[in-house]
Enzyme design. Structure first.
Site, short mmCIF file in Angstrom:
data_model
loop_
_atom_site.label_atom_id
_atom_site.label_comp_id
_atom_site.label_asym_id
_atom_site.label_seq_id
_atom_site.Cartn_x
_atom_site.Cartn_y
_atom_site.Cartn_z
N LYS A 65 2.60 -7.68 7.88
CA LYS A 65 1.80 -7.04 8.93
C LYS A 65 1.65 -7.96 10.14
O LYS A 65 1.67 -7.49 11.28
CB LYS A 65 0.44 -6.64 8.37
CG LYS A 65 0.54 -5.50 7.35
CD LYS A 65 -0.79 -5.25 6.66
CE LYS A 65 -0.66 -4.11 5.64
NZ LYS A 65 -1.91 -3.89 4.87
N GLU A 90 -1.99 -2.88 -7.09
CA GLU A 90 -0.94 -2.35 -7.95
C GLU A 90 -0.97 -3.05 -9.31
O GLU A 90 -1.65 -4.07 -9.48
CB GLU A 90 0.44 -2.59 -7.31
CG GLU A 90 0.61 -1.97 -5.94
CD GLU A 90 0.74 -0.46 -5.99
OE1 GLU A 90 1.03 0.08 -7.08
OE2 GLU A 90 0.53 0.18 -4.95
N LYS A 135 6.39 -0.62 6.15
CA LYS A 135 6.39 -1.90 6.88
C LYS A 135 7.79 -2.45 7.07
O LYS A 135 8.08 -3.10 8.08
CB LYS A 135 5.54 -2.93 6.11
CG LYS A 135 4.06 -2.61 6.07
CD LYS A 135 3.28 -3.70 5.36
CE LYS A 135 3.47 -3.66 3.86
NZ LYS A 135 2.88 -2.47 3.24
#
Length: 350
Positions: free
Chosen positions: A229, A214, A130
């Site tokens: 995003k 995570e 990203k």
């Protein structure tokens, strides 16, 4: 057409692409005229290996699976080990750099420098990072174009679900005035688990056990992942530069089980929504939990699934949903870019 590949980063996503290329070798050659040859791999943890005549994909995957360094690769006298990532990009005979390193989304590094180095050499890049697209899209796009290189980044928003290529290609001719989406599978999974009765802590633990979250879930639960995003969607689809730090962002840490149950009683669902809107004063974006009517297609999106709704002036509302994560799905997004690179090159030759 044989495309020589160099993998920069060789974690699960890179291995996923290589596995796909091996599994679909015959189909890709017959249906797309695409033949690939891996000539180099460089990974900050695994080391590096290069052979201008090609590397054995199955041996590379075996070394990765067995957690052995790439320096143990058994090759011929042309095999070289020890190149760092920049030298691998600059000094090997690769046509396409598969950039799949772990990137700091605050700086976009090291992926931005990897892309710069590739484009300066006229080499193409496909990536799932990203950082480069959120933070340096204009610069890198121009560098690619000026050097006759291809820049592919389909997997940066919804993994293998074509959230970027659909509006840029299939919906071309439309003016998209608003994009709303559930762009983070971790938070959507957690919210749906909380609706079923889990506490926030229990939902987070389940998400981590499932591999959705995570060990440090901050980027997901605070909405930062969705914010980057949204910036990519503004940069690429709305063609309007946007700075992530300027996008208001609220995550799900303050959403309680009671709030979710109350919404259900009202015939609604709370979801973490990214909204990018074209206004008279420019394009605006916001990330926040929203209470959606059950008739809203985003409200029905379950678990770790992602979804996006494009509001078009000609086609009306177009809704797209699919996996937003997964090693094979993300590897597939790189294959999409690789196929389009091949088609573009073939069109130029004709």
């Amino acid at each position: 057409m044989t495309v020589k590949l160099a993998f920069i980063g060789f974690g699960g996503v890179g291995q996923g692409l290589l596995q796909i290329l091996l599994e679909k070798e015959n189909e890709l050659r017959l249906e797309e005229g695409l033949e690939t040859q891996v000539v180099a791999v460089a990974d900050v943890m695994k080391g590096s290996v290069y052979n201008p005549n090609g590397l054995d994909g199955n041996q590379l995957l075996s070394l990765a699976k067995e957690k052995r360094p790439l320096s143990e690769y058994i090759g011929d006298s042309s095999t070289i080990t020890g190149l760092d990532s920049i030298r691998t990009i600059q000094e090997t005979n690769a046509d396409v750099i598969v950039e799949v390193t772990f990137t700091d989304v605050n700086t976009g590094q090291p992926a931005i420098d990897h892309c710069r180095a590739a484009f300066e050499k006229g080499k193409s890049v496909i990536t799932t990072n990203k950082g480069p697209v959120a933070l340096a899209y204009q610069e890198l796009s121009e560098a690619a174009e000026n050097n006759g290189a291809f820049f592919g980044f389909e997997g940066t928003v919804m993994s293998g679900t074509p959230a970027l290529r659909l509006p840029r290609e299939t919906l071309c001719g439309n003016k998209i005035h608003q994009i709303t989406g559930i762009l983070n599978g971790t938070t959507n999974y957690m919210l749906t688990e909380m609706e079923k009765g889990s506490s926030y802590e229990e939902a987070l633990k389940k998400a981590q056990e499932q591999g959705f979250a995570e060990a440090d879930p901050t980027s997901d639960v605070e909405g930062y992942d969705a914010r980057y995003k949204a910036v990519i969607l503004s940069n690429v689809v709305m063609q309007t530069p946007m700075i992530a730090a300027n996008v208001p962002c609220t995550g799900i840490t303050e959403v309680t089980q009671e709030m979710l149950h109350e919404a259900v009683k009202e015939g609604k669902r709370i979801r973490l929504v990214a909204k990018i809107t074209r206004t008279e004063s420019g394009v605006k974006a916001v990330i926040q939990p929203e209470k959606l009517d059950e008739t809203n297609p985003l409200a029905a999106v379950p678990g770790a699934t992602n979804a996006i709704l494009y509001e078009c002036d000609l086609a009306g509302p177009i809704f797209l949903t699919g996996a937003g994560a997964g090693l094979k799905e993300t590897g597939f997004s790189l294959l999409i870019d690789l196929i389009h690179f091949t088609r573009q090159k073939a069109a130029v030759k004709q």
